[in-house]
Design a protein around this motif. Sequence first.
Motif, PDB file in Angstrom:
ATOM      1  N   HIS A 294     -36.203 130.369  12.035  1.00 19.72           N
ATOM      2  CA  HIS A 294     -35.426 131.549  12.433  1.00 19.72           C
ATOM      3  C   HIS A 294     -35.264 131.732  13.972  1.00 19.72           C
ATOM      4  O   HIS A 294     -34.389 131.971  14.487  1.00 19.72           O
ATOM      5  CB  HIS A 294     -35.711 132.786  11.734  1.00 19.72           C
ATOM      6  N   TRP A 295     -36.678 131.697  14.471  1.00 23.19           N
ATOM      7  CA  TRP A 295     -36.397 132.198  15.732  1.00 23.19           C
ATOM      8  C   TRP A 295     -35.907 131.061  16.733  1.00 23.19           C
ATOM      9  O   TRP A 295     -35.302 131.301  17.616  1.00 23.19           O
ATOM     10  CB  TRP A 295     -38.223 132.222  16.327  1.00 23.19           C
ATOM     11  N   VAL A 296     -36.529 129.734  16.127  1.00 24.27           N
ATOM     12  CA  VAL A 296     -35.790 128.749  17.177  1.00 24.27           C
ATOM     13  C   VAL A 296     -34.178 128.580  17.220  1.00 24.27           C
ATOM     14  O   VAL A 296     -33.630 128.149  17.783  1.00 24.27           O
ATOM     15  CB  VAL A 296     -36.629 127.211  16.825  1.00 24.27           C
ATOM     16  N   TYR A 297     -33.695 128.915  15.915  1.00 26.26           N
ATOM     17  CA  TYR A 297     -32.242 128.800  15.603  1.00 26.26           C
ATOM     18  C   TYR A 297     -31.626 129.821  16.401  1.00 26.26           C
ATOM     19  O   TYR A 297     -30.631 129.477  17.073  1.00 26.26           O
ATOM     20  CB  TYR A 297     -31.941 129.128  13.960  1.00 26.26           C
ATOM     21  N   SER A 298     -32.336 130.975  16.681  1.00 29.13           N
ATOM     22  CA  SER A 298     -31.804 132.011  17.686  1.00 29.13           C
ATOM     23  C   SER A 298     -31.780 131.734  18.963  1.00 29.13           C
ATOM     24  O   SER A 298     -30.685 131.796  19.836  1.00 29.13           O
ATOM     25  CB  SER A 298     -32.193 133.433  17.425  1.00 29.13           C
ATOM     26  N   ARG A 299     -32.647 131.031  19.297  1.00 26.46           N
ATOM     27  CA  ARG A 299     -33.127 130.257  20.847  1.00 26.46           C
ATOM     28  C   ARG A 299     -32.001 129.315  21.205  1.00 26.46           C
ATOM     29  O   ARG A 299     -31.257 129.353  22.161  1.00 26.46           O
ATOM     30  CB  ARG A 299     -34.373 129.611  21.005  1.00 26.46           C
ATOM     31  N   LEU A 300     -31.457 128.433  20.244  1.00 26.53           N
ATOM     32  CA  LEU A 300     -30.435 127.627  20.168  1.00 26.53           C
ATOM     33  C   LEU A 300     -29.075 128.011  20.419  1.00 26.53           C
ATOM     34  O   LEU A 300     -28.453 127.672  21.373  1.00 26.53           O
ATOM     35  CB  LEU A 300     -30.510 126.695  18.855  1.00 26.53           C
ATOM     36  N   LEU A 328     -33.824 121.597  11.862  1.00 25.34           N
ATOM     37  CA  LEU A 328     -33.099 122.448  11.317  1.00 25.34           C
ATOM     38  C   LEU A 328     -32.248 122.052  10.052  1.00 25.34           C
ATOM     39  O   LEU A 328     -32.247 122.736   8.644  1.00 25.34           O
ATOM     40  CB  LEU A 328     -32.453 123.541  11.980  1.00 25.34           C
ATOM     41  N   TRP A 329     -31.667 120.890  10.279  1.00 26.54           N
ATOM     42  CA  TRP A 329     -30.781 120.084   9.142  1.00 26.54           C
ATOM     43  C   TRP A 329     -31.956 119.955   7.952  1.00 26.54           C
ATOM     44  O   TRP A 329     -31.730 119.874   6.845  1.00 26.54           O
ATOM     45  CB  TRP A 329     -30.200 118.720   9.546  1.00 26.54           C
ATOM     46  N   CYS A 330     -33.085 119.290   8.270  1.00 24.00           N
ATOM     47  CA  CYS A 330     -34.058 118.805   7.228  1.00 24.00           C
ATOM     48  C   CYS A 330     -34.521 119.971   6.540  1.00 24.00           C
ATOM     49  O   CYS A 330     -34.991 119.791   5.222  1.00 24.00           O
ATOM     50  CB  CYS A 330     -35.234 118.071   7.946  1.00 24.00           C
ATOM     51  N   VAL A 331     -34.532 121.185   7.057  1.00 26.57           N
ATOM     52  CA  VAL A 331     -35.327 122.387   6.009  1.00 26.57           C
ATOM     53  C   VAL A 331     -34.079 123.548   5.629  1.00 26.57           C
ATOM     54  O   VAL A 331     -34.349 124.368   5.264  1.00 26.57           O
ATOM     55  CB  VAL A 331     -36.206 123.179   7.215  1.00 26.57           C
ATOM     56  N   GLN A 332     -33.014 122.658   5.426  1.00 22.46           N
ATOM     57  CA  GLN A 332     -32.176 123.504   4.680  1.00 22.46           C
ATOM     58  C   GLN A 332     -32.687 123.715   3.242  1.00 22.46           C
ATOM     59  O   GLN A 332     -33.319 122.929   2.583  1.00 22.46           O
ATOM     60  CB  GLN A 332     -30.695 122.686   4.482  1.00 22.46           C
ATOM     61  N   THR A 333     -32.168 124.843   2.622  1.00 18.15           N
ATOM     62  CA  THR A 333     -32.869 125.457   1.454  1.00 18.15           C
ATOM     63  C   THR A 333     -32.626 124.546   0.388  1.00 18.15           C
ATOM     64  O   THR A 333     -33.344 124.258  -0.564  1.00 18.15           O
ATOM     65  CB  THR A 333     -32.311 126.783   1.023  1.00 18.15           C
ATOM     66  N   PHE A 334     -31.377 124.114   0.341  1.00 17.13           N
ATOM     67  CA  PHE A 334     -30.979 123.213  -0.973  1.00 17.13           C
ATOM     68  C   PHE A 334     -31.100 121.616  -0.573  1.00 17.13           C
ATOM     69  O   PHE A 334     -30.569 121.210   0.202  1.00 17.13           O
ATOM     70  CB  PHE A 334     -29.570 123.541  -1.528  1.00 17.13           C
ATOM     71  N   PRO A 335     -31.735 120.850  -1.531  1.00 13.10           N
ATOM     72  CA  PRO A 335     -31.917 119.592  -1.314  1.00 13.10           C
ATOM     73  C   PRO A 335     -30.503 118.624  -0.916  1.00 13.10           C
ATOM     74  O   PRO A 335     -30.515 117.948  -0.155  1.00 13.10           O
ATOM     75  CB  PRO A 335     -32.332 118.819  -2.390  1.00 13.10           C
ATOM     76  N   LYS A 336     -29.456 118.987  -1.546  1.00 13.09           N
ATOM     77  CA  LYS A 336     -28.199 118.397  -1.290  1.00 13.09           C
ATOM     78  C   LYS A 336     -27.769 118.470   0.360  1.00 13.09           C
ATOM     79  O   LYS A 336     -26.602 117.814   0.478  1.00 13.09           O
ATOM     80  CB  LYS A 336     -27.349 118.838  -2.355  1.00 13.09           C
ATOM     81  N   ASP A 337     -28.128 119.652   0.865  1.00 12.40           N
ATOM     82  CA  ASP A 337     -27.903 119.983   2.146  1.00 12.40           C
ATOM     83  C   ASP A 337     -28.547 119.346   3.282  1.00 12.40           C
ATOM     84  O   ASP A 337     -28.269 119.349   4.473  1.00 12.40           O
ATOM     85  CB  ASP A 337     -27.701 121.231   2.406  1.00 12.40           C
ATOM     86  N   ARG A 338     -29.785 118.579   2.797  1.00 16.41           N
ATOM     87  CA  ARG A 338     -30.604 117.540   3.777  1.00 16.41           C
ATOM     88  C   ARG A 338     -30.265 116.434   3.764  1.00 16.41           C
ATOM     89  O   ARG A 338     -29.589 115.885   3.039  1.00 16.41           O
ATOM     90  CB  ARG A 338     -31.834 118.260   3.381  1.00 16.41           C
ATOM     91  N   PRO A 339     -30.122 115.788   5.052  1.00 16.91           N
ATOM     92  CA  PRO A 339     -29.927 114.469   5.244  1.00 16.91           C
ATOM     93  C   PRO A 339     -31.006 113.476   4.569  1.00 16.91           C
ATOM     94  O   PRO A 339     -32.326 113.987   4.339  1.00 16.91           O
ATOM     95  CB  PRO A 339     -29.930 114.230   6.871  1.00 16.91           C
ATOM     96  N   THR A 340     -30.825 112.408   4.424  1.00 12.30           N
ATOM     97  CA  THR A 340     -31.789 111.293   4.067  1.00 12.30           C
ATOM     98  C   THR A 340     -32.559 110.855   5.306  1.00 12.30           C
ATOM     99  O   THR A 340     -32.116 111.230   6.384  1.00 12.30           O
ATOM    100  CB  THR A 340     -31.042 110.310   3.500  1.00 12.30           C
ATOM    101  N   ILE A 355     -24.283 115.424  16.778  1.00 15.99           N
ATOM    102  CA  ILE A 355     -24.877 116.155  15.669  1.00 15.99           C
ATOM    103  C   ILE A 355     -24.453 117.660  15.845  1.00 15.99           C
ATOM    104  O   ILE A 355     -24.383 118.432  16.690  1.00 15.99           O
ATOM    105  CB  ILE A 355     -26.434 116.348  16.153  1.00 15.99           C
ATOM    106  N   GLU A 356     -23.859 117.946  14.527  1.00 12.36           N
ATOM    107  CA  GLU A 356     -23.291 119.422  14.241  1.00 12.36           C
ATOM    108  C   GLU A 356     -24.521 120.239  14.150  1.00 12.36           C
ATOM    109  O   GLU A 356     -25.548 119.770  13.792  1.00 12.36           O
ATOM    110  CB  GLU A 356     -22.584 119.412  12.929  1.00 12.36           C
ATOM    111  N   MET A 357     -24.209 121.560  14.445  1.00 13.48           N
ATOM    112  CA  MET A 357     -25.066 122.627  14.330  1.00 13.48           C
ATOM    113  C   MET A 357     -25.297 122.969  12.749  1.00 13.48           C
ATOM    114  O   MET A 357     -24.311 123.289  12.078  1.00 13.48           O
ATOM    115  CB  MET A 357     -24.787 123.661  15.201  1.00 13.48           C
ATOM    116  N   PRO A 358     -26.681 122.878  12.363  1.00  7.63           N
ATOM    117  CA  PRO A 358     -26.606 123.327  10.860  1.00  7.63           C
ATOM    118  C   PRO A 358     -26.760 124.765  10.502  1.00  7.63           C
ATOM    119  O   PRO A 358     -26.489 125.391  11.395  1.00  7.63           O
ATOM    120  CB  PRO A 358     -27.880 122.508  10.590  1.00  7.63           C
ATOM    121  N   PRO A 359     -26.382 125.249   9.259  1.00  5.56           N
ATOM    122  CA  PRO A 359     -26.533 126.342   8.827  1.00  5.56           C
ATOM    123  C   PRO A 359     -27.962 127.044   9.120  1.00  5.56           C
ATOM    124  O   PRO A 359     -28.754 126.273   9.192  1.00  5.56           O
ATOM    125  CB  PRO A 359     -26.082 126.305   7.412  1.00  5.56           C
TER     126      PRO A 359
END
Length: 377
Positions: A294-300, A328-340, A355-359
């Motif tokens: 959460h903290w690092v997302y706000s800093r970005l 941040l892409w890797c720690v998305q809550t739902f598995p389907k939203d994470r990259p391989t 690279i797009e900014m993740p949710p």
Amino acid sequence: MLFNVAHILYTGVTGAAIAGVLICIAILYLRYRSSIWKGHFTLTTKSNQIEEFLKNHGALTLKRYKLSDIKKMTNNFKIKLGQGSFGAVYKGELLSGCPVAVKILNASKGNGEDFINEVASISRTSHINVVTLLGFCFEGHKKALIYEFMHNGSLEKFIYNKELEAAPSLSWDNLWQISLGIARGLEYLHKGCNTRILHFDIKPHNILLDEDFCPKISDFGLAKVCPRKESIVSMSDARGTIGYVAPEVWNRNFGGISHKSDVYSYGMMLLEMVGGRKNINVEASHTSEIYFPHWVYSRLEQGGDLRPDKVIATEENEIARRMTVVGLWCVQTFPKDRPTMSRVRDMLEGNMDSIEMPPKPVLSSPTRSVSYYSTTS
């Protein structure tokens, strides 16, 4: 006459009571003997199962050592390299002079499951970013694994153990190369082997660095081997380490357990490498600072420094931001939203413009142990 009747009744009652006590004692004794026999039978059965497994899988490619060999190899366990819930690791040396790391597994942990997991998974691998298993020992209740020796130890001490002043700071280029190497290792485990290997315990402590700081994934005690075509795996219990466990591992409502669970753990580790701190900071004074994603997302979003405690040059800031966005892409809550892991590697090797900014992350890992394997080290 009445006295005799009373005496007979009293004697009868006393005799019955004594008989009852003796019967209870006999039952307890039989149960005790039975429990000992069952325990012995269980241990014997488990030992036979491990021996059968080693015969069919492990012993074909790995050298088996006797306990006496292990004692000589480690100079009677003279130099301890580390300690964890699994047991202890000692420095050793083969007869050829080659240094090794010897992991002695606790007899009380996993009833041999961790031993089988490591031999079953890592004996199938051959990759520059996966530690090499050289041999094993299984003698009675004693179980040991012999690995190649990694001169720089674990990644953990280089990223947030400030008290270890002897450990040199890693440059941002070092950190990027290490993150890329780990990604390649995980990509290999997930799709480069004949069978897919899910690690389930990716964290800085389990990433070892050789003399050139080349990273190698280690500790496969929680690993699960499954067919390559299987995307979802079944598990009877949750496993992993607090702070790195994917949401679906401890709550199936978030999705099925798969290779994406390793992606989540990798993402948490990547964010820790950037931030130089644990992903959950219990000593933080502000709620927004407790959970690092959460903290690092706000800093970005605000364009702030990702490491307030260090001055980052423009070129280094590019690396830090790239690693952060990928994490941040890797720690998305739902598995389907994470990259391989293949996509992760591509993103790390690319540039920020691609690279797009993740949710924003909306969920942290549970603050409780998810299995008896769980550790904080």
